[in-house]
Design an enzyme around this catalytic site. Structure first.
Site, PDB file in Angstrom:
ATOM      1  N   LYS A 122       4.275   5.360   5.002  1.00 17.27           N
ATOM      2  CA  LYS A 122       3.630   4.054   5.008  1.00 17.27           C
ATOM      3  C   LYS A 122       3.503   3.484   6.420  1.00 17.27           C
ATOM      4  CE  LYS A 122       5.276   3.103   0.337  1.00 17.27           C
ATOM      5  NZ  LYS A 122       5.950   2.152  -0.576  1.00 17.27           N
TER       6      LYS A 122
ATOM      7  N   ARG B 291      12.808  -2.935  -7.822  1.00 15.60           N
ATOM      8  CA  ARG B 291      11.385  -2.663  -8.036  1.00 15.60           C
ATOM      9  C   ARG B 291      11.121  -2.456  -9.521  1.00 15.60           C
ATOM     10  NH1 ARG B 291       8.625  -0.919  -3.497  1.00 15.60           N
ATOM     11  NH2 ARG B 291       6.799  -1.311  -4.806  1.00 15.60           N
TER      12      ARG B 291
ATOM     13  N   PRO C  51       0.824  -1.211   0.000  1.00 14.13           N
ATOM     14  CA  PRO C  51       0.000   0.000   0.000  1.00 14.13           C
ATOM     15  C   PRO C  51       0.857   1.259   0.000  1.00 14.13           C
ATOM     16  CG  PRO C  51      -0.789  -1.580   1.614  1.00 14.13           C
ATOM     17  CD  PRO C  51       0.527  -2.091   1.132  1.00 14.13           C
ATOM     18  N   GLU C  52       0.413   2.262  -0.758  1.00  8.25           N
ATOM     19  CA  GLU C  52       1.130   3.538  -0.788  1.00  8.25           C
ATOM     20  C   GLU C  52       0.547   4.465   0.270  1.00  8.25           C
ATOM     21  OE1 GLU C  52       2.453   4.974  -4.523  1.00  8.25           O
ATOM     22  OE2 GLU C  52       2.234   3.042  -5.509  1.00  8.25           O
TER      23      GLU C  52
END
Length: 270
Positions: free
Chosen positions: A52, A259, A2-3
């Site tokens: 986060k 990423r 989740p951002e």
């Protein structure tokens, strides 16, 4: 993972549901039993997010720190929750400020721990400014970015530089400003940085309001569908091999700092 907007939505939801009232905290699976016992039956003073990270501040001065990681999630319930299903790390039941009784279950987080305020201060000191916080100072991020030879695509994902930005916001905000993710941070002008920061603030605020990331401008929000049925369209994120929505060039993919990275080589020349 989740951002940042997801954590801010959670913080606001928990503020409405639990803050100002006594909260019963437990750990049905047992892994957070000792921590839960420290805050069980205490008043939750406030809930906040920084990047986060989710922070629940209790009247005792103790703080429950949650990082969802890749698999963590909260499930909310109106009224007392039913018997736990699955591995519930933390369960909260309360009625903040004499509101209706609410419950929430946390499963699969990377971190769920009790911290003292000095430890929380140490945690937040290691994080960069969060575009969704009123106290955010973008100058802190700029001072590191404009001196760095690292790629801006990596710098935006470094939580010690900017807190809360993840893969989607990184890919999309760079596309929206025609900036190659491979450009060195020190190659950005102050004007480019200021525009990037302001756009992140606005895009992430939309994410908080709507619960999903809307990154495509209305005039471009047509044509090829989103990469998945339950998400709005993106410009480049998870669109490798497909034509750019603006110029028609093929969106490309690479891996940067472990990423996935997506960009349009025509709109974002290096």
């Amino acid at each position: 993972m989740p951002e940042g907007h997801t954590l801010h939505r959670l913080a606001r939801a928990h503020q409405r549901s639990f803050a100002g009232g006594v909260v019963r905290v437990s750990s049905p699976q047992g892994r957070f039993a000792e921590g839960a016992a420290l805050v069980d039956g205490r008043v939750l003073v406030r809930s906040e997010a920084w990047g986060k990270h989710l922070l629940h501040h209790y009247e005792s001065g103790l703080v429950v720190h949650v990082h969802l990681g890749l698999y963590g999630m909260f499930t909310e319930s109106a009224g007392p929750p039913a018997e736990p299903v699955g591995q519930v790390r933390m369960r909260m039941i309360g009625s903040g400020k004499a509101g209706p009784l609410c419950g929430t279950d946390l499963r699969g987080p990377t971190a769920c721990e009790v911290l003292h305020e000095p430890e929380v201060a140490g945690l937040t000191a290691r994080l960069g400014p969060d575009p969704l916080r009123r106290d955010a100072d973008p100058e802190r991020a700029w001072q590191r970015i404009h001196r760095s030879a690292r790629a801006i695509g990596a710098l935006l994902m470094d939580q010690s530089i900017i807190a809360g930005v993840g893969n989607v916001y990184r890919a999309e905000v760079l596309f929206r400003h025609d900036i190659s993710p491979h450009r060195q941070g020190k190659s950005l002008s102050r004007t480019e940085w200021d525009a990037l920061w302001l756009d992140l603030v606005e895009l992430m605020k939309v994410g908080v309001r709507r619960g999903v990331m809307h990154v495509v401008r209305p005039e471009h929000d047509h044509g090829a569908p989103s990469y998945t049925a339950d998400r709005p369209r993106t410009y480049v994120y998870r669109r490798a091999g497909e034509p750019c929505r603006l110029c028609g060039a093929t969106v490309v993919h690479a891996v940067m700092a472990s990423r996935n990275l997506f960009w349009c080589p025509a709109c974002q020349p290096h």
